[in-house]
Design a protein around this motif. Structure first.
Motif, PDB file in Angstrom:
ATOM      1  N   LYS A 150      45.137  82.197  -7.563  1.00 53.71           N
ATOM      2  CA  LYS A 150      45.516  82.114  -6.153  1.00 53.71           C
ATOM      3  C   LYS A 150      45.863  80.679  -5.766  1.00 53.71           C
ATOM      4  O   LYS A 150      46.705  80.464  -4.881  1.00 53.71           O
ATOM      5  N   ASP A 151      45.212  79.697  -6.412  1.00 54.39           N
ATOM      6  CA  ASP A 151      45.544  78.301  -6.103  1.00 54.39           C
ATOM      7  C   ASP A 151      46.978  77.975  -6.528  1.00 54.39           C
ATOM      8  O   ASP A 151      47.706  77.283  -5.811  1.00 54.39           O
ATOM      9  N   VAL A 188      49.449  80.202  -6.881  1.00 57.97           N
ATOM     10  CA  VAL A 188      50.315  80.959  -5.960  1.00 57.97           C
ATOM     11  C   VAL A 188      50.462  80.201  -4.647  1.00 57.97           C
ATOM     12  O   VAL A 188      51.558  80.039  -4.109  1.00 57.97           O
ATOM     13  N   SER A 189      49.326  79.707  -4.163  1.00 55.86           N
ATOM     14  CA  SER A 189      49.310  78.997  -2.888  1.00 55.86           C
ATOM     15  C   SER A 189      50.182  77.736  -2.951  1.00 55.86           C
ATOM     16  O   SER A 189      50.932  77.437  -2.012  1.00 55.86           O
ATOM     17  N   ASP A 206      53.848  78.852  -2.908  1.00 53.02           N
ATOM     18  CA  ASP A 206      54.167  79.310  -1.549  1.00 53.02           C
ATOM     19  C   ASP A 206      54.418  78.130  -0.614  1.00 53.02           C
ATOM     20  O   ASP A 206      55.385  78.101   0.138  1.00 53.02           O
ATOM     21  N   ARG A 207      53.532  77.158  -0.680  1.00 57.94           N
ATOM     22  CA  ARG A 207      53.620  76.031   0.250  1.00 57.94           C
ATOM     23  C   ARG A 207      54.831  75.148  -0.047  1.00 57.94           C
ATOM     24  O   ARG A 207      55.240  74.344   0.793  1.00 57.94           O
ATOM     25  N   SER A 208      55.390  75.275  -1.260  1.00 55.43           N
ATOM     26  CA  SER A 208      56.576  74.496  -1.602  1.00 55.43           C
ATOM     27  C   SER A 208      57.855  75.255  -1.281  1.00 55.43           C
ATOM     28  O   SER A 208      58.952  74.801  -1.585  1.00 55.43           O
ATOM     29  N   ALA A 247      55.592  83.300  -4.294  1.00 57.09           N
ATOM     30  CA  ALA A 247      54.951  83.635  -5.570  1.00 57.09           C
ATOM     31  C   ALA A 247      54.078  84.859  -5.372  1.00 57.09           C
ATOM     32  O   ALA A 247      53.724  85.219  -4.244  1.00 57.09           O
ATOM     33  N   ILE A 248      53.743  85.520  -6.473  1.00 55.71           N
ATOM     34  CA  ILE A 248      52.835  86.661  -6.427  1.00 55.71           C
ATOM     35  C   ILE A 248      51.860  86.523  -7.582  1.00 55.71           C
ATOM     36  O   ILE A 248      52.264  86.287  -8.725  1.00 55.71           O
ATOM     37  N   GLN A 282      36.605  83.579  -1.718  1.00 52.08           N
ATOM     38  CA  GLN A 282      37.929  83.863  -2.275  1.00 52.08           C
ATOM     39  C   GLN A 282      37.828  84.481  -3.671  1.00 52.08           C
ATOM     40  O   GLN A 282      38.506  85.457  -3.991  1.00 52.08           O
ATOM     41  N   ILE A 298      47.463  85.375   0.461  1.00 52.46           N
ATOM     42  CA  ILE A 298      48.132  84.215  -0.131  1.00 52.46           C
ATOM     43  C   ILE A 298      49.441  84.622  -0.820  1.00 52.46           C
ATOM     44  O   ILE A 298      50.425  83.910  -0.749  1.00 52.46           O
ATOM     45  N   ASP A 299      49.416  85.777  -1.468  1.00 49.77           N
ATOM     46  CA  ASP A 299      50.592  86.209  -2.229  1.00 49.77           C
ATOM     47  C   ASP A 299      51.757  86.484  -1.279  1.00 49.77           C
ATOM     48  O   ASP A 299      51.613  87.199  -0.296  1.00 49.77           O
ATOM     49  N   GLY A 300      52.899  85.916  -1.628  1.00 52.27           N
ATOM     50  CA  GLY A 300      54.085  86.101  -0.794  1.00 52.27           C
ATOM     51  C   GLY A 300      53.865  85.626   0.629  1.00 52.27           C
ATOM     52  O   GLY A 300      54.542  86.084   1.544  1.00 52.27           O
ATOM     53  N   GLU A 301      52.927  84.712   0.830  1.00 49.49           N
ATOM     54  CA  GLU A 301      52.595  84.189   2.170  1.00 49.49           C
ATOM     55  C   GLU A 301      52.400  85.300   3.192  1.00 49.49           C
ATOM     56  O   GLU A 301      52.910  85.228   4.306  1.00 49.49           O
ATOM     57  N   ILE A 331      55.998  91.544   1.156  1.00 45.51           N
ATOM     58  CA  ILE A 331      55.451  91.781  -0.176  1.00 45.51           C
ATOM     59  C   ILE A 331      54.797  93.158  -0.255  1.00 45.51           C
ATOM     60  O   ILE A 331      54.806  93.802  -1.306  1.00 45.51           O
ATOM     61  N   LEU A 355      46.378  81.917   4.055  1.00 42.81           N
ATOM     62  CA  LEU A 355      46.761  80.512   3.931  1.00 42.81           C
ATOM     63  C   LEU A 355      46.619  79.845   5.299  1.00 42.81           C
ATOM     64  O   LEU A 355      46.910  80.460   6.320  1.00 42.81           O
TER      65      LEU A 355
END
Lengths: 287, 287, 287, 287, 287, 287
Positions: free
Chosen positions: A107-108, A110-111, A114-116, A120-121, F98, F126-129, F156, F174
């Motif tokens: 999850k880190d 993915v996170s 996502d933040r960039s 992601a999944i 988490q 978190i996945d796919g925001e 997602i 997130l």
């Protein structure tokens, strides 16, 4: 060194042939080692992944565990037994392994993606029944829930790639014949997944510059090796220890249809980009 | 200055935000001026187009004629008459214009893109009835087959973009009410096409650094202008002569839905990339 | 002769079986000769193309150059040298050839189709890298940029057909191994394109009624010939001169998968329709 | 009169504008009257339907019953009662009506189209719940299972058109509030279906030349009428008797979005083609 | 017996494995016998069909004629001749057969399904040219329009299944070589259609519990038979009379790719569901 | 009680109207409480989910944490501080939360569904925001990484539903404005996700029979409540304590477009099925 826009544009243009070459191709990155611990390296890997994704590469990230598993085991006061240097993974250990891999590290990553700005999944071998495994014996001894892959189903990886996500995979598998989950070596899982995806490249991020004749001398790096060369180097004892399973994964991937496998140095920032988008490449290429 | 792979990767990474920003967006490039004559500049423009296309930008190239029309007219011994400085385009001249634009320049650009590894397709306002026009009078005088656009149909541009081609457009139009073909000013056509495509950017390649308070002093370049500023600058006589129709095209494009229009210096190699993939931008942006 | 609506409807009904037969099939028409010069014949060919397109035929038009190339060469004062009756195509000549073919004739045909209510798109062998060629020697002598096709890629033809356009192709090719463009014989290109498209029919518009035993006697027209018959007729000297390359193109097309090739008389209005939509057919069919 | 191929081709070409006009449009043909009995006329109608389908028209055939219902009632010895000239449709009669319409006439038309090389599909108001109806009273009297349409669902017509079939519809409906089936007037059903399909044309095949001022004098045919004209003609008693419901169907179709409705003479061979593919048209057009 | 919601849910859950097993698979049900006459049984069959359709089974219904054909023949006063016990089907008889099958029985089934909330579509072998046939001789004698299938085209079945309809098929065929229609045995047609669809199951609804060693003793039911067993049972005279053509249809279906064929008792309510959604199955399975 | 196949089929048939009603509709199940601990109940919930998925319902599972979080905190020796009865979630606690939610509970549910024959995919906010959140204050006090949802993006969820997976969602989000992750109340997240998906039903599995006037008396269960009723019941103190946030989630879901929300008893096996597939329903429905 001051670079103006003109110089920068020229550098961008230099990458054009590589961008064109890998457009729409699949690259599997095994993410592990120091690049997973050091913050700066971590960011550099994420940037490389995002840049590849932006220029049309289908990137799949497969990650290992790093020191966080040991930390968590320590925190819950779990003492580890070892058989021939391999940790025995009993049920309680496996529970921690699964949680850390799929619930924390995965999850880190993915996170961070996502933040960039890319989607992601997080996946594991459990999701969509991607990985099935059976118990792997170490020198004939039962060391618990350490698995050997028996079946790979990359449908879920392809589905999520096609939906536009960057799949991030933690390598925990379902038992083929029982109701347990198994811990799978991430290099090995990355190799199997790359093979099933008929990937263009499998890139293993390691903590060495590549395969060297003399590990203490960087100038002895071997840039390109054929499976046969590797066979000889293993016989000669040049490739040994922890490097053996890594090259074996590379050779197996090649044999099952991956075009090229790379062992590169994850301690160098942007080593993935350097490998993919330049002529010289870095590390050792097996093909 | 020696740049190693690491530095290059960092430069590549710097472009990431721009790549992400323009992914899937449409950019119309009006290609003309010195960048069409000088071999090195020509290659640099083609490389910029291909790089944008590789990172997911939908690039449309609209080109003008350059000196080749005059050359060909000279070769067939055609003498030109002028009205207020504008060449009178009689039927014979128009025939030459069409041949040079759609048969020479257009195919040469297509050929350069093809040879660089992307698929291009040459179009004109005639193909798929993209552009319809009527006669344009110059100060009330008939100067022949110089046209004013009356209808724009970008279906053929969108179809070929969706099929994966880079459309290269020469600006000859069909008569709306007669069976003639008309020569259309390429800046003007680019502006109209960009508007119809709701393009993210319209980029005019010129032979000046942009709009300057004092054309003889590069340091007076104005980087960003609003339509209202332009109105004032025209009133004040700062924008004058050949620059007037160019800024008018930009303002009109903005008014009809293009996000940003740029007047940049085609004499600087890779000026398109510098504009699109960096923070500073180059030339003058109208928005 | 006065025809009322009833008679007309009956004639329409007579064409039904042919319409059903060619629905969705590809027909490649090589357009050339008198039918390209005479205004009435020109309109008749365009109408035939549009009607076929309306009843579901996928029509591809491949055109030659006609007298306009010679005219333009004369206008620019270019004198032609000949080797064994074939014009030497130096760089300057090739430039004119390309301009006239792709910039004048091609666009004029596209324009005629557009104005009749169907969407056409002008293509050349350069667009989408459709045709690649190498230098063709004439009796061992270099006669310049006259090419022999080495590669045919009909993707762009199929893409534009599927988008609903009528592709109109001028037969200029990219050099396979150099950066030149080459002039390609249009019959030959039409044959190659038809073969690659697995066309139902290849129709060559000529200035003769077909293949005749005695060219001066129309009653000696041979309606149907097999490749073997052609071999014999060539041996016997019945097929000779300019007819030889035409029948060779037909035979080659048949060998590579085209169902039927036709040599018909472009001087008779609507000869294409007569061939396609009636029982008797016209001209000579090779199958 | 001997017509050679050239004349025929010219006639074919004359239809081009009409073919282009109706490409992809929907035309609903109400098939009935003499054209359903006479073998030659039957074939002519089928040919017209197939030709329209071949040139891209979406044809929907709605048919009535003709004399076959009466024949079958006679054969089973069923005597008919009448109320104000309308047959009372009791359950037994309705059973016969349904069988003849959906099991005999419908399948015979489908079979004729199939044998001519297009795929047809027989539908009724029951299939896919196309038509729902309730009992219709005649001057306040219950005359049995004669229905008035309460709901039209053309999904099944559109699905089968999109699958490439020619839908042939018999006008039996499901009871909206009961479990009976109802006989529906075919003109009326055709009008409702055409309206729901937003058809380009509704064509009613009748046994008269159209709407005439003096039914005994063909020269009094009125070629074009607006709904308002019809209103006046009905008030004046010019339109009367059996023609009234027919014009009402046409007017209602127009009001609900059909572009044009036509009352034409089914006794003239190919009258549909004459209407659709020529300038003059035949019969009376309401628009 | 009072069942509360909990018990009901458990029963529902028991069917889960069967629902999962047949999801997306095709099941062809030959509907006939008592289940077509008795109102309660009729409703039970329709419910079974709808439930299967709801849980993702692609159900195709093929129906026979039942006593309604004889009734109608009697009503029109048609006397039947017989040859070796088979009715001679002259043209008049065939007309009645077609009307009753496609116009009455077929539409009644469609109507029942529609009213239960799923969309059905009535088809015959005539629609979309599904079935072609030639005359079948009975012991060398011409018995009229009784046909043997020569061609099966299930496009129309697949198209309508894909559009979401439940196809209901009456087994009348087009003549392969003439313009007649032929009556086809429904078991035989169902077998051929199931084979062409590569169905998972063919289910024949009959008026017996299945294949029994002693037809008078239900306990002698044979639950599962292989084609070879059937061969032996026929030789031994255990399978005889009207059961022979039914088992032949089953065996042929199996040979041509249907997974399993079932002869079940249509007199038991919900026998289809019992077969499809439980472990025990009912009747005789041939596989 | 012995049930034969016939009785079972009848029960199956009883569910038909419900199956038809929810085909293709979305149902969000908030999974928590005892049904997550007791092995038998766990299996019953999984079976209900799979059955719904098999009959065409788009099921989304949102799960909470249960006692496993506390267990793990205890194991790592983390002592919990409380503010007004709510646990303070510091960084270390959040890390454990988490891991347990996304790495243990989530994967265990996915694994159970996989093993029952449907494909599941584990997701988190978190996945796919999917979920963005900001810090939630408890009575004005900072209690750490407990979040309030600020943005919901169900792309997602819809992508994976369309790919045929059953999405299983753990409710970690997130940070909208920081780089932390937040723990989200699962009832609340389920409500927000259901609203965004415009779900047909939101089902909250609880450890009570529903909303009761007197919690100690099951006969006082209120089967159906409108938002207004709930307002009154809260004012009157009938709804109080832990039930308040649950009913608030239901009311908010209804207000944002969910058709019906249900509070049902997860301690009764198959309570979901009973609610969805029977007339009586169970628990309290808010609509």
């Amino acid at each position: 060194m001051v670079l103006n826009n003109i110089n920068k544009s020229e550098i961008l243009i230099e990458t054009l042939p590589y961008i064109q070459k890998f457009y729409g191709k699949t690259i599997v990155v095994k993410y592990g080692g120091n690049a997973m611990i050091n913050e700066e390296l971590k960011n550099s890997v994420i940037e490389d992944i995002i840049l590849m994704s932006c220029v049309g590469v289908k990137v799949v990230v497969v990650h290992g565990g790093g020191p966080e598993i040991s930390n968590m085991l320590k925190r819950v006061g779990k003492e580890s037994k070892f058989v021939n240097g391999l940790r025995v993974t009993d049920a309680e250990t496996m529970e921690i392994v699964q949680m850390v891999l799929t619930g924390k590290i995965n999850k880190d990553i993915v996170s961070l993606i996502d933040r960039s700005g890319r989607k992601a999944i997080g996946l594991s071998g459990i999701d969509g029944e991607m990985l099935k495994a059976k118990k792997k014996l170490q020198d004939g001894q039962d060391i618990g829930f350490v698995g050997e892959i028996t079946k790979v189903n990359v449908d879920i990886v392809e589905d999520t790639l096609n939906d536009g996500y960057i799949p991030v995979v933690s390598t925990v598998a379902l038992g083929e014949d029982d109701y347990n989950t198994y811990n799978i070596n991430a290099d090995y899982a990355a190799s199997k997944i790359a093979a099933k995806l008929k990937a263009e490249k499998l890139i293993l991020l390691t903590d060495v510059p590549g395969i060297m004749r003399d590990p203490s001398d960087d100038s002895t790096l071997m840039s390109e090796l054929k499976p046969h060369d590797i066979h000889v180097l293993k016989m000669d004892g040049v490739i040994k220890g922890g490097m053996i399973p890594k090259v074996d994964c590379c050779v197996e991937a090649i044999r099952e249809g991956v075009k090229r496998a790379h062992i590169i140095d994850g301690r160098v920032p942007h080593s993935i980009l350097m490998e993919v988008f330049s002529d010289q490449g870095v590390g050792t290429m097996i093909y």
